[in-house]
Scaffold this active site. Structure first.
Site, PDB file in Angstrom:
ATOM      1  N   ASP A 261     -29.813 -77.965  29.234  1.00 34.72           N
ATOM      2  CA  ASP A 261     -30.175 -78.579  26.731  1.00 34.72           C
ATOM      3  C   ASP A 261     -31.328 -78.607  27.115  1.00 34.72           C
ATOM      4  O   ASP A 261     -32.348 -78.656  27.844  1.00 34.72           O
ATOM      5  CB  ASP A 261     -29.635 -80.174  27.299  1.00 34.72           C
ATOM      6  CG  ASP A 261     -30.590 -80.494  25.783  1.00 34.72           C
ATOM      7  OD1 ASP A 261     -29.828 -80.008  24.987  1.00 34.72           O
ATOM      8  OD2 ASP A 261     -30.627 -81.381  25.921  1.00 34.72           O
TER       9      ASP A 261
ATOM     10  N   ASP B 119     -34.143 -80.630  23.805  1.00 35.17           N
ATOM     11  CA  ASP B 119     -34.847 -82.092  24.128  1.00 35.17           C
ATOM     12  C   ASP B 119     -33.805 -83.020  24.472  1.00 35.17           C
ATOM     13  O   ASP B 119     -32.567 -82.833  25.354  1.00 35.17           O
ATOM     14  CB  ASP B 119     -34.147 -82.614  22.777  1.00 35.17           C
ATOM     15  CG  ASP B 119     -34.501 -81.574  21.279  1.00 35.17           C
ATOM     16  OD1 ASP B 119     -35.420 -80.766  21.266  1.00 35.17           O
ATOM     17  OD2 ASP B 119     -33.646 -81.370  19.925  1.00 35.17           O
TER      18      ASP B 119
END
Ligand SMILES: [Mg+2]
Length: 183
Positions: free
Chosen positions: A7, A9
């Protein structure tokens, strides 16, 4: 090689720091990540501030200058020798983030080819062996082995193996072959 989806963020890009710093500047507050343990910022602030919180994400500058999470560049470089690395981000939630996110990855992770960027919505569609993510919502949908990257909001979650920082990721995938299969 096994595939690891990573991922953006709160895992490689410190969006929460930018979010807090914008909020603190706008409302003369001093909220920290510690204040957000187990919570969203919206849980802590008056409801009349919520529209401003949403507006931060409508500003495409928001995603351009995020700090890189400590250790992520070094450890992902090491992981890439043993695993296929994909950056998988739910960018469709914020369409104006697409170009800034692409440019940010090129600048900070030039060793990951754009072919290995996946800008998506629901990560349940991603056919990787592992997903390292701070979002419980995405880990619940992912079909492979989810790894929860600690962020203030997910601190009380217990259903997934947890890593607190990139040293923990290195331990999990490069030092202890328990989860790492053929590594
Ligand atoms: Mg995230």
């Amino acid at each position: 090689m096994p595939r690891i989806a990573i991922d953006m963020d709160e895992v490689v890009a410190d969006a929460l720091a930018e979010y807090l710093s914008r909020y603190n500047a706008d409302f003369e507050e001093k909220l920290t990540k510690q204040d957000l343990l187990g919570k969203r910022l919206a849980d802590l602030v008056p409801s009349e501030h919520w529209p401003r919180l949403d507006a931060y994400f409508d500003d495409e500058q928001f995603f351009r200058n995020l700090e890189v999470i400590d250790g992520s560049q070094e450890v992902i470089r090491e992981l890439a020798e043993h695993y296929d690395i994909y950056i998988v981000t739910a960018a469709m939630e914020i369409p104006c983030s697409l170009a800034p996110k692409f440019e940010w990855l090129q600048r900070h992770f030039p060793f990951i080819p754009p072919d290995n960027y996946v800008f998506c919505g629901n990560k349940g569609i991603v056919a990787a062996d592992y997903l390292i993510d701070d979002s419980v919502y995405q880990l619940e949908r992912f079909q492979g082995q989810g790894i929860l990257y600690t962020s203030p909001r997910n601190i009380n979650e217990t259903r997934f193996p947890r890593v607190n920082d990139w040293n923990d990721v290195r331990e999990m995938f490069l030092r202890k072959p328990v989860l790492a299969g053929t590594a």
